[in-house]
Write a protein that holds these residues in place. Structure first.
Motif, PDB file in Angstrom:
ATOM      1  N   LYS A  17       0.838  -1.203   0.000  1.00 27.60           N
ATOM      2  CA  LYS A  17       0.000   0.000   0.000  1.00 27.60           C
ATOM      3  C   LYS A  17       0.872   1.252   0.000  1.00 27.60           C
ATOM      4  O   LYS A  17       1.842   1.366   0.757  1.00 27.60           O
ATOM      5  N   VAL A  18       0.470   2.213  -0.853  1.00 30.66           N
ATOM      6  CA  VAL A  18       1.149   3.502  -0.958  1.00 30.66           C
ATOM      7  C   VAL A  18       0.119   4.596  -0.749  1.00 30.66           C
ATOM      8  O   VAL A  18      -0.997   4.535  -1.286  1.00 30.66           O
ATOM      9  N   LEU A  19       0.479   5.615   0.026  1.00 33.64           N
ATOM     10  CA  LEU A  19      -0.393   6.775   0.226  1.00 33.64           C
ATOM     11  C   LEU A  19       0.103   7.928  -0.632  1.00 33.64           C
ATOM     12  O   LEU A  19       1.310   8.157  -0.766  1.00 33.64           O
ATOM     13  N   THR A  20      -0.847   8.663  -1.182  1.00 32.27           N
ATOM     14  CA  THR A  20      -0.535   9.860  -1.944  1.00 32.27           C
ATOM     15  C   THR A  20      -1.761  10.768  -1.916  1.00 32.27           C
ATOM     16  O   THR A  20      -2.761  10.459  -1.245  1.00 32.27           O
ATOM     17  N   CYS A  21      -1.711  11.885  -2.641  1.00 28.90           N
ATOM     18  CA  CYS A  21      -2.864  12.786  -2.726  1.00 28.90           C
ATOM     19  C   CYS A  21      -3.816  12.306  -3.821  1.00 28.90           C
ATOM     20  O   CYS A  21      -3.393  11.755  -4.850  1.00 28.90           O
ATOM     21  N   ALA A  24      -8.725   3.188  -2.365  1.00 32.07           N
ATOM     22  CA  ALA A  24      -9.466   3.983  -1.380  1.00 32.07           C
ATOM     23  C   ALA A  24      -9.250   5.450  -1.700  1.00 32.07           C
ATOM     24  O   ALA A  24      -8.216   5.847  -2.253  1.00 32.07           O
ATOM     25  N   HIS A  25     -10.240   6.267  -1.331  1.00 33.75           N
ATOM     26  CA  HIS A  25     -10.254   7.671  -1.737  1.00 33.75           C
ATOM     27  C   HIS A  25     -10.864   8.486  -0.606  1.00 33.75           C
ATOM     28  O   HIS A  25     -11.833   8.060   0.025  1.00 33.75           O
ATOM     29  N   GLY A  26     -10.291   9.666  -0.336  1.00 39.39           N
ATOM     30  CA  GLY A  26     -10.784  10.507   0.752  1.00 39.39           C
ATOM     31  C   GLY A  26     -12.015  11.312   0.433  1.00 39.39           C
ATOM     32  O   GLY A  26     -12.503  12.060   1.290  1.00 39.39           O
ATOM     33  N   GLY A  27     -12.529  11.207  -0.795  1.00 37.19           N
ATOM     34  CA  GLY A  27     -13.728  11.953  -1.159  1.00 37.19           C
ATOM     35  C   GLY A  27     -13.453  13.332  -1.737  1.00 37.19           C
ATOM     36  O   GLY A  27     -14.363  14.167  -1.821  1.00 37.19           O
ATOM     37  N   TRP A  28     -12.206  13.571  -2.123  1.00 35.47           N
ATOM     38  CA  TRP A  28     -11.831  14.870  -2.697  1.00 35.47           C
ATOM     39  C   TRP A  28     -12.703  15.186  -3.913  1.00 35.47           C
ATOM     40  O   TRP A  28     -12.857  14.369  -4.814  1.00 35.47           O
ATOM     41  N   ALA A  29     -13.271  16.422  -3.942  1.00 36.36           N
ATOM     42  CA  ALA A  29     -14.213  16.799  -5.003  1.00 36.36           C
ATOM     43  C   ALA A  29     -13.547  17.458  -6.189  1.00 36.36           C
ATOM     44  O   ALA A  29     -14.218  17.751  -7.193  1.00 36.36           O
ATOM     45  N   LEU A  61      -6.821  12.609  -0.397  1.00 32.47           N
ATOM     46  CA  LEU A  61      -6.002  11.445  -0.047  1.00 32.47           C
ATOM     47  C   LEU A  61      -6.443  10.259  -0.894  1.00 32.47           C
ATOM     48  O   LEU A  61      -7.639  10.071  -1.126  1.00 32.47           O
ATOM     49  N   ALA A  62      -5.454   9.484  -1.329  1.00 30.78           N
ATOM     50  CA  ALA A  62      -5.745   8.260  -2.076  1.00 30.78           C
ATOM     51  C   ALA A  62      -4.824   7.147  -1.589  1.00 30.78           C
ATOM     52  O   ALA A  62      -3.670   7.392  -1.210  1.00 30.78           O
TER      53      ALA A  62
END
Length: 571
Positions: free
Chosen positions: A27-31, A61-66, A75-76
């Motif tokens: 798993k990698v986190l990014t924007c 997975a996604h933070g819901g950024w519009a 966040l993704a």
């Protein structure tokens, strides 16, 4: 930071889109805005592993950024198409980014234009205040430093002194302005709850966290084979949570559990014990194989205490504990009917194995009332689906519950310290036809070189009953007899066989002399296990009903520990 390999470059459609960081093997986190063109093809490259190919990835997975610059949830989470042999990033406890009396230097590793291999920028937070409950403002550590230009989004913001991650860059500054924004880990958790189990509590010192993580990575690289559940339960104290029912999928997940789920005054001690045990396993793996002097077994006992319940003859009070590193772990206690006793003990012994120190020798010990010492607990089935007798599967001993008092333990401990240097067992024979007075037997057994009292007759035999009582109270550290010995079951007999050549008791003592003469006292449980295995495979074997009372108090902590069982077993 030591060229941490977990830094990642994110590419969409073959072009550099930003940065990210590895938080688990896959798993990698990014924007979210970094991967907004993920449909064109998404790959991740770990630039600190030169020559490594790009790894395909997908957004899971996604933070819901519009889509707007000031929209929350930027966040993704990316899942790689294979696990990476890279130590993931270590997260810092919440609120460690701003320091107590002075700003802390933070380092960011990004991929602006012209720096496909990556470059560093030094920053600090302006204040610990959240902007719109979402971001913390970053400002340059010094005026002439590297600005947060495009290509830094998704970068991990790390503490320069520990390399731990405190947040992620989500916005770069305007041209000519050396500032930006980061999403701290406590906000990132809001959008991806799985991250919560990776953020350590503030109850652990930085050095302790670093030591444990370094040991875990050494163990992973070395391919150390160990059970992380047993490693954790051996280190945990009675106030720590039990491991998850599903266990730990890796040593890393067990270490994260220790760092992230344990808090309070005892948390630091558990981290230290976990790290110490892991370091000992690593030392054992790499130490020189040069021959060493044989050592006594590192017994890890499971203690099953049975007692009269006071609630009727049909009920038995049972307490089961496990011991690791000299500490007692209560497993369960209850009052059960005789009909359920064996099943109850089977289940609790199985549960107790979770607490044993990895690599130590298991020992099943039954502490029994004096009138139950002849119970054939070694012949009890080991499990509902396994008829193998307990005594043929594990070293198993009995001890007299009355000898658990402090004064007796003190005497026994002194005797065992002397016996540690003994290379063999001297059997003091109590013949079924012997005429030795109990008082003289007491004197002989209180000598430091006296170790084992061997009985040719069962304890219930009238002739030897006083001698058996004397051996218990002397106290003899080891007593051995056969439940089917001369006079077995004849509590009121007035005569015996006279110790003739055909006497089963004499034969039993002769075999003891021959088989145990060169066995160190500490090794007796293991050798009696071997005898029981032989007897189980051979009809009429002399050791089939052997009973071993073996009592080394150093294997157990204070039996009067009031915290060992928190509820009364008489219910």
């Amino acid at each position: 930071m030591n060229s941490a390999e977990w830094h990642a470059r994110i590419e969409c459609g073959g072009e550099v889109a930003g940065a990210g960081f590895l938080v688990s093997p896959s798993k990698v986190l990014t924007c979210a805005h970094v991967v907004r063109r993920a449909g064109a093809g998404l790959t991740v490259t770990f630039t600190e592993r030169p020559g490594s190919p790009a790894v395909p990835a997908r957004v899971v997975a996604h933070g819901g950024w519009a889509g707007g610059d000031t929209d929350p949830g930027d966040l993704a989470v990316l899942e790689l198409d294979r696990e990476m042999p890279i130590a993931p990033a270590a997260l810092a406890p919440v609120d460690t980014a701003h320091g107590v009396t002075a700003p802390r230097k933070l380092v960011v590793y990004g991929f602006p234009v012209g720096f496909d291999e990556g470059t560093l920028a030094e920053y600090r937070i302006t204040a610990p205040q959240l902007i719109n409950r979402e971001w913390i403002q970053l400002e340059a550590w010094q005026p002439g430093g590297q600005p947060l230009a495009p290509g830094f989004s998704g970068s991990a913001v790390t503490l320069v002194d520990t390399g731990e991650v405190v947040g992620m860059v989500t916005a770069e500054g305007a041209p000519g302005v050396r500032n930006g924004r980061m999403m701290p880990t406590e906000v990132m958790v809001r959008y991806w709850p799985d991250l919560e189990g990776m953020v350590p509590t503030s109850d652990h010192a930085t050095a302790d966290r670093a030591r444990l993580r370094e040991l875990v990575e050494r163990a992973v690289r070395a391919g150390l084979d160990c059970d992380p559940v047993r490693l954790y339960t051996a280190a945990a104290d009675r106030f720590d949570p039990l491991p998850p029912e599903e266990g730990f999928d890796s040593l890393r997940s067990a270490a994260l559990f220790v760092l992230c789920e344990l808090d309070g005054p005892g948390a630091a001690g558990t981290v230290t014990r976990f790290a110490d045990r892991l370091e000992a396993r690593l030392h054992a793996l790499f130490r020189s194989p040069a021959p060493a002097e044989p050592q006594a077994p590192d017994w890890a006992p499971i203690l099953v205490e049975l007692a009269h319940s006071g609630a009727g003859d049909d009920r038995v009070r049972v307490e089961v504990s496990a011991y690791s590193a000299g500490r007692r772990h209560p497993v369960d206690s209850d009052t059960v009917p005789h009909a359920r006793l064996r099943a109850y003990v089977q289940d609790r012994i199985e549960e107790a194995f979770r607490y044993l120190t990895p690599g130590a020798d298991e020992l099943i010990a039954f502490a029994l009332p004096r009138d139950w010492l002849d119970w054939p607990v070694d012949r009890w089935e080991s499990a509902p689906d396994d008829a193998t007798p307990l005594g043929c599967l594990y070293p198993l001993v009995v001890t007299d519950h009355a000898r658990r008092k402090t004064s007796t333990r003190h005497v026994l401990t002194r005797v065992w310290k002397h016996l540690d240097s003994s290379s063999g067992v001297r059997v003091h024979r109590v013949e079924c036809a012997g005429t030795e007075e109990p008082g003289r037997l007491r004197m002989l057994l209180r000598k430091l070189d006296a170790c084992l009292a061997g009985f040719g007759a069962a304890p219930a035999a009238a002739r030897t009953r006083p001698h058996f009582h004397t051996s218990l109270t002397a106290p003899a550290p080891v007593i051995v007899w056969s439940r089917s010995g001369c006079g077995a079951g004849q509590a009121d007999q007035k005569a015996d066989c006279g110790g003739t050549a055909g006497c089963t008791g004499k034969s039993f003592l002769d075999e003891l002399d021959a088989r145990l003469a060169h066995v160190p006292p500490a090794e007796l449980p293991r050798h009696v296990l071997a005898l029981r295995e032989e007897a189980d495979a051979e009809d009429g074997h002399w050791a089939r009903d052997i009973q071993l009372l073996w009592d080394d108090p150093r294997c157990f902590t204070d039996p009067h520990d009031a915290t060992a069982h928190v509820r009364s077993p008489v219910a």
